[in-house]
Design an enzyme around this catalytic site. Structure first.
Site, PDB file in Angstrom:
ATOM      1  N   GLY A  30      35.394  58.015  44.630  1.00  0.00           N
ATOM      2  CA  GLY A  30      35.506  59.384  44.151  1.00  0.00           C
ATOM      3  C   GLY A  30      35.234  59.893  43.034  1.00  0.00           C
ATOM      4  N   ASN A  31      35.446  58.810  41.944  1.00  0.00           N
ATOM      5  CA  ASN A  31      35.158  59.161  40.521  1.00  0.00           C
ATOM      6  C   ASN A  31      33.693  59.211  40.124  1.00  0.00           C
ATOM      7  OD1 ASN A  31      34.551  56.504  40.480  1.00  0.00           O
ATOM      8  ND2 ASN A  31      35.381  56.211  38.403  1.00  0.00           N
TER       9      ASN A  31
ATOM     10  N   LYS B 151      45.134  59.859  56.023  1.00  0.00           N
ATOM     11  CA  LYS B 151      43.970  60.098  54.958  1.00  0.00           C
ATOM     12  C   LYS B 151      44.481  61.301  53.999  1.00  0.00           C
ATOM     13  CE  LYS B 151      39.880  59.874  53.295  1.00  0.00           C
ATOM     14  NZ  LYS B 151      39.552  58.656  52.456  1.00  0.00           N
TER      15      LYS B 151
ATOM     16  N   LYS C 282      35.315  56.480  53.880  1.00  0.00           N
ATOM     17  CA  LYS C 282      34.154  55.796  53.600  1.00  0.00           C
ATOM     18  C   LYS C 282      34.066  54.659  53.328  1.00  0.00           C
ATOM     19  CE  LYS C 282      33.897  55.330  48.673  1.00  0.00           C
ATOM     20  NZ  LYS C 282      35.248  54.871  48.363  1.00  0.00           N
TER      21      LYS C 282
HETATM   22  P1  ADP Z   1      37.747  55.180  45.666  1.00  0.00           P
HETATM   23  O1  ADP Z   1      37.357  56.646  45.406  1.00  0.00           O
HETATM   24  O2  ADP Z   1      36.709  54.458  44.922  1.00  0.00           O
HETATM   25  O3  ADP Z   1      37.784  54.964  47.331  1.00  0.00           O
HETATM   26  P2  ADP Z   1      40.492  54.396  45.524  1.00  0.00           P
HETATM   27  O4  ADP Z   1      41.665  54.955  44.573  1.00  0.00           O
HETATM   28  O5  ADP Z   1      40.642  54.706  46.951  1.00  0.00           O
HETATM   29  O6  ADP Z   1      38.878  54.584  44.962  1.00  0.00           O
HETATM   30  O7  ADP Z   1      40.584  52.578  45.376  1.00  0.00           O
HETATM   31  C1  ADP Z   1      40.411  52.039  43.959  1.00  0.00           C
HETATM   32  C2  ADP Z   1      41.804  52.093  43.276  1.00  0.00           C
HETATM   33  O8  ADP Z   1      42.773  50.856  43.994  1.00  0.00           O
HETATM   34  C3  ADP Z   1      41.601  51.345  41.855  1.00  0.00           C
HETATM   35  O9  ADP Z   1      41.431  52.509  41.042  1.00  0.00           O
HETATM   36  C4  ADP Z   1      43.084  50.967  41.893  1.00  0.00           C
HETATM   37  O10 ADP Z   1      43.967  51.690  41.067  1.00  0.00           O
HETATM   38  C5  ADP Z   1      43.557  50.436  43.318  1.00  0.00           C
HETATM   39  N1  ADP Z   1      43.947  49.131  43.373  1.00  0.00           N
HETATM   40  C6  ADP Z   1      45.053  48.878  44.463  1.00  0.00           C
HETATM   41  N2  ADP Z   1      45.104  47.687  44.476  1.00  0.00           N
HETATM   42  C7  ADP Z   1      44.199  46.868  43.757  1.00  0.00           C
HETATM   43  C8  ADP Z   1      43.822  45.702  43.560  1.00  0.00           C
HETATM   44  N3  ADP Z   1      44.691  44.782  44.184  1.00  0.00           N
HETATM   45  N4  ADP Z   1      43.071  45.431  42.517  1.00  0.00           N
HETATM   46  C9  ADP Z   1      42.229  46.363  42.073  1.00  0.00           C
HETATM   47  N5  ADP Z   1      42.468  47.576  42.153  1.00  0.00           N
HETATM   48  C10 ADP Z   1      43.454  48.057  42.936  1.00  0.00           C
HETATM   49 MG    MG Z   2      39.360  55.194  48.410  1.00  0.00          MG
END
Ligand code: ADP
Ligand code: MG
Length: 311
Positions: free
Chosen positions: A11-12, A129, A211
């Site tokens: 997302g970022n 979701k 995704k």
């Molecule tokens: P994306 O948009 O890339 O799918 P998400 O927010 O869905 O991002 O997933 C990434 C996030 O998962 C990280 O930013 C972190 O905050 C979180 N996260 C949860 N568990 C873990 C973990 N065990 N190790 C690292 N990050 C984790």
């Molecule tokens: Mg995600």
């Protein structure tokens, strides 16, 4: 032979925390993100790019719902297709400009992608979701009878069904293009979920596919060597955000499975990335890297990121 890689943008890549996500913000973020891909392009890797669409598809739905008295409504499947167009436009154009700037003659193509799911996927009755913005109260959702979840600390968010992707309708086209060296943007926003009827027709499903799982299906379909998942964190951790947090550098498939089972990776964030890594490695993939966009060049050299491989 050059390596074949699927890169999943989180997302970022396009909308940073705190941003409204205007088109100009998305272009600016895309330019910043694409720079880090130079290293892969210069190595001549065969590349397919995937991306999420949570904020954008949420915005498209809000736009449709708030103008019902002025124009026609659209189902979620069409909103997903629109989000593929919006995000694909921004990524493809940004990437092409970067190639031109570097004097590299490689084509970029965006494929409107359908992912095949099961007609009776259990998620259709149990939306999970989250899409769109966070709200301080669930009032707006309750009033309109929309499913929502409370996201710890950040507020309330609308949730929609998220069927499991099984196959990709355009897989042969995507593979042929990637194998020819075209950089292909595919399964955007997880792909448009569809099912195949008994007569072989394609019907839309109103949902948003994860995704990370769609990226695994794509990587399997095009026989990619590596899957790179670019997200907010440089590495995956055990006991994430706890005092005994431990960052992971290299783990095996078996360790990934064990840590997933132990509950280190929540279903709404890191869980699907690890699940997709496990499935990719179990289906012939050689390696998965999970890291942040700005660390991609270092991660490719093995200097950072979490690397997951068989054995
Ligand atoms: P994306 O948009 O890339 O799918 P998400 O927010 O869905 O991002 O997933 C990434 C996030 O998962 C990280 O930013 C972190 O905050 C979180 N996260 C949860 N568990 C873990 C973990 N065990 N190790 C690292 N990050 C984790
Ligand atoms: Mg995600």
């Amino acid at each position: 032979m050059n390596k074949k890689i699927v890169i999943a943008f989180g997302g970022n890549a396009l909308i940073k925390e705190g941003q409204k996500g205007t088109i100009s913000e998305q272009y600016a973020n895309a330019y910043e993100a694409i720079k880090y891909m130079d290293v892969l392009i210069k190595k001549g890797y065969k590349i397919a790019i995937t991306h999420g669409n949570g904020p954008q598809v949420g915005a498209i739905i809000i736009r449709a719902e708030s103008s019902l008295d002025k124009t026609y409504d659209i189902p979620l499947s069409v909103a997903v297709a629109q989000s593929q167009g919006e995000i694909g436009l921004i990524i493809a154009q940004t990437l092409k400009n970067e190639l031109i700037l570097n004097g590299i003659k490689r084509e970029v193509a965006m494929i409107l992608t359908h992912v095949i799911c099961h007609k009776d996927d259990p998620s259709l009755k149990n939306p999970t979701k989250p899409i769109g913005p966070f709200y301080k109260t669930p009032y707006i959702f309750r009033k309109r009878g929309i499913s929502f979840i409370k996201d710890s600390g950040r507020g309330y968010r609308r949730v929609v069904p998220s069927p499991t992707p099984l196959d990709i309708l355009e897989k042969k086209t995507i593979k042929a293009l990637v194998d020819k060296g075209v950089i292909v943007i595919a399964v955007g926003g997880g792909g448009i979920p569809v099912y195949i009827t008994k007569k072989g027709k394609i019907e839309n499903i109103d949902g948003v596919v994860d995704k990370d799982l769609a990226s695994f299906v794509l990587a399997k379909c095009i026989k990619a060597d590596q899957l790179i998942n670019l997200t907010y964190v440089e590495k995956v951790a055990l006991n994430f955000n706890k005092p005994n947090q431990k960052w992971l550098n290299h783990i095996s498939l078996e360790e990934a499975k064990k840590y997933l089972e132990e509950g280190h990776f929540p279903p709404g964030s890191m869980g699907p990335k690890i699940k997709s890594a496990i499935q990719f490695l179990e289906n012939g993939g050689k390696k998965v890297i999970i890291t942040s966009i700005d660390k991609l060049p270092d991660a490719i050299e093995g200097k950072t990121g979490t690397h997951i491989s068989r054995g």
